[in-house]
Design a protein around this motif. Structure first.
Motif, short mmCIF file in Angstrom:
data_model
loop_
_atom_site.label_atom_id
_atom_site.label_comp_id
_atom_site.label_asym_id
_atom_site.label_seq_id
_atom_site.Cartn_x
_atom_site.Cartn_y
_atom_site.Cartn_z
N LEU A 230 0.81 -1.21 0.00
CA LEU A 230 0.00 0.00 0.00
C LEU A 230 0.84 1.26 0.00
O LEU A 230 0.43 2.30 -0.52
N ALA A 231 2.03 1.19 0.58
CA ALA A 231 2.89 2.37 0.68
C ALA A 231 3.30 2.90 -0.69
O ALA A 231 3.74 4.05 -0.80
N LYS A 232 3.11 2.11 -1.75
CA LYS A 232 3.44 2.58 -3.10
C LYS A 232 2.50 3.69 -3.55
O LYS A 232 2.83 4.47 -4.45
N ALA A 233 1.31 3.76 -2.95
CA ALA A 233 0.34 4.82 -3.26
C ALA A 233 -0.09 5.43 -1.92
O ALA A 233 -1.14 5.08 -1.38
N PRO A 234 0.71 6.33 -1.37
CA PRO A 234 0.50 6.79 0.01
C PRO A 234 -0.82 7.50 0.27
O PRO A 234 -1.37 7.44 1.36
#
Length: 383
Positions: A230-234
């Motif tokens: 998920l951290a790829k699209a904060p």
């Protein structure tokens, strides 16, 4: 576009109303009753009955109310002649005002993978709301009210006997941060303890808590891996599409996660719903949504750091606790000492309100989100 009627399902029997009437929300339920020759007095919501004309002609339909059910004209004429009341589907809407069940992420985000967020039912419903909310048209406002009442009814049916803990917090909490991870672990802990996690259904802290509940049925490592993906699209800005696609990537890798509830609103339609709340009670009226979320959090509310919206929720929850005279006040746990005493000093005022009242033992301020479950248990057992 005409909204799609609710799909058939093997749902448990719908509840009976005070007068003995029964709500029918699936084709399977309809067929079961119709086989016995009577649907008298039922409330039948948003079911496609175009293939049931013969059954509708043969059934006793006295006092039955059809809410947004697609039917052939012969069937409409027959049930009306038998004493039924028919509210037909409303053409041209991107939502069904008579829906019998809550939304799912798959329903609200349909078309995301192929065409992006702007093509989804969620985005189209928000666009309709923007177009109609300021024109003063009584028909549009009536449709919104009917929709929201239907959603409330479905939400109440879902939460019968559930121990609900609300998790409140800001929408700006970004994926990939310690705060987001902490909120997710909180949701997982609460779900594993047997609570139904309920949030405002949006991004940030709300999504994190719903993610934690979703992760509760998997091994612990799943949440770590999901957080990394998920951290790829904060954030949902600048692209809701990429933000939502990252969530569905997690759901596809780990399907059938734990259940939780999200209660978002199209009033803040620039904030999309999150894909980890398995049941979404989405409203047009924010006041109805706020009151419903807090009132249904019967086992306690955890307030993570937030801004104006979370601050409002604290005192919306405090008001019934302040005036509580017959039942038990709802436990309220505030997380992060500095935030709630210095940045937004809600805690001193909450203490002042609680002093000498039954709610005094039901409020707590903790420094870390990891301490919230223990504080909730302590406040719940306090007398």
């Amino acid at each position: 576009m005409q909204p799609t009627p609710e799909p058939a399902s093997a749902a448990t029997p719908s509840p009976r109303l005070p007068g003995g009437e029964r709500e029918i929300e699936s084709l399977a339920e309809f067929d079961e009753l119709a086989a016995h020759g009577s649907i008298a007095g039922c409330r039948i919501q948003a079911i496609d009955l175009t293939g049931r004309t013969a059954a509708l002609r043969d059934c006793d339909a006295k006092g039955t109310v059809f809410l947004g059910c697609a039917m052939e004209q012969d069937a409409v004429d027959a049930v009306r002649a038998a004493g039924a009341l028919v509210f037909p589907p409303v053409p041209g809407l991107p939502f069904n005002p008579y829906r019998g069940l809550l939304y799912t992420p798959d329903e609200l985000f349909a078309g995301l993978a192929e065409s992006g967020y702007e093509a989804t039912p969620d985005a189209r419903a928000y666009a309709w709301f923007q177009e109609t909310k300021a024109d003063g048209d009584v028909f549009s406002s009536m449709l919104r009210a009917i929709h929201d009442d239907s959603v409330s009814d479905a939400l109440d049916e879902l939460l019968v006997s559930a121990r609900v803990v609300g998790v409140m917090g800001g929408h700006a909490m970004a994926r990939g941060t310690e705060e987001y991870e902490g909120a997710a672990r909180l949701g997982r802990t609460l779900a594993r303890a047997g609570f139904t996690v309920a949030t405002g259904g949006g991004p940030g802290a709300m999504e994190a808590a719903n993610l934690g509940a979703y992760a509760s049925v998997f091994r612990d490592e799943m949440l770590d891996e999901a957080l990394e993906l998920l951290a790829k699209a904060p954030s949902f800005t600048p692209s809701v599409t990429e933000w939502a696609r990252a969530a569905f990537e997690v759901r596809e890798r780990w399907p059938s996660g734990g259940a939780s509830v999200g209660i978002p609103t199209w009033f803040y339609g620039h904030e999309p719903p999150n894909a980890f709340a398995t049941h979404l009670a989405k409203y047009f009226a924010n006041a109805t949504r706020e009151d419903g979320l807090l009132a249904r959090s019967n086992a306690g509310i955890v307030f993570l750091p937030g801004a104006a919206g979370t601050l409002q929720e604290i005192f919306d929850a405090a008001t019934p606790n302040y005036y509580e005279s017959r039942g038990e006040p709802t436990p309220m746990i505030l997380v992060n000492h500095t935030h709630w005493t210095t940045h937004l000093p809600a805690w001193p005022l909450l203490q002042s309100l609680a002093r000498g009242r039954s709610m005094e033992s039901k409020i707590a301020l903790v420094e870390n989100v990891e301490d919230a479950p223990a504080a909730l248990a302590s406040c719940s057992s306090a007398t």
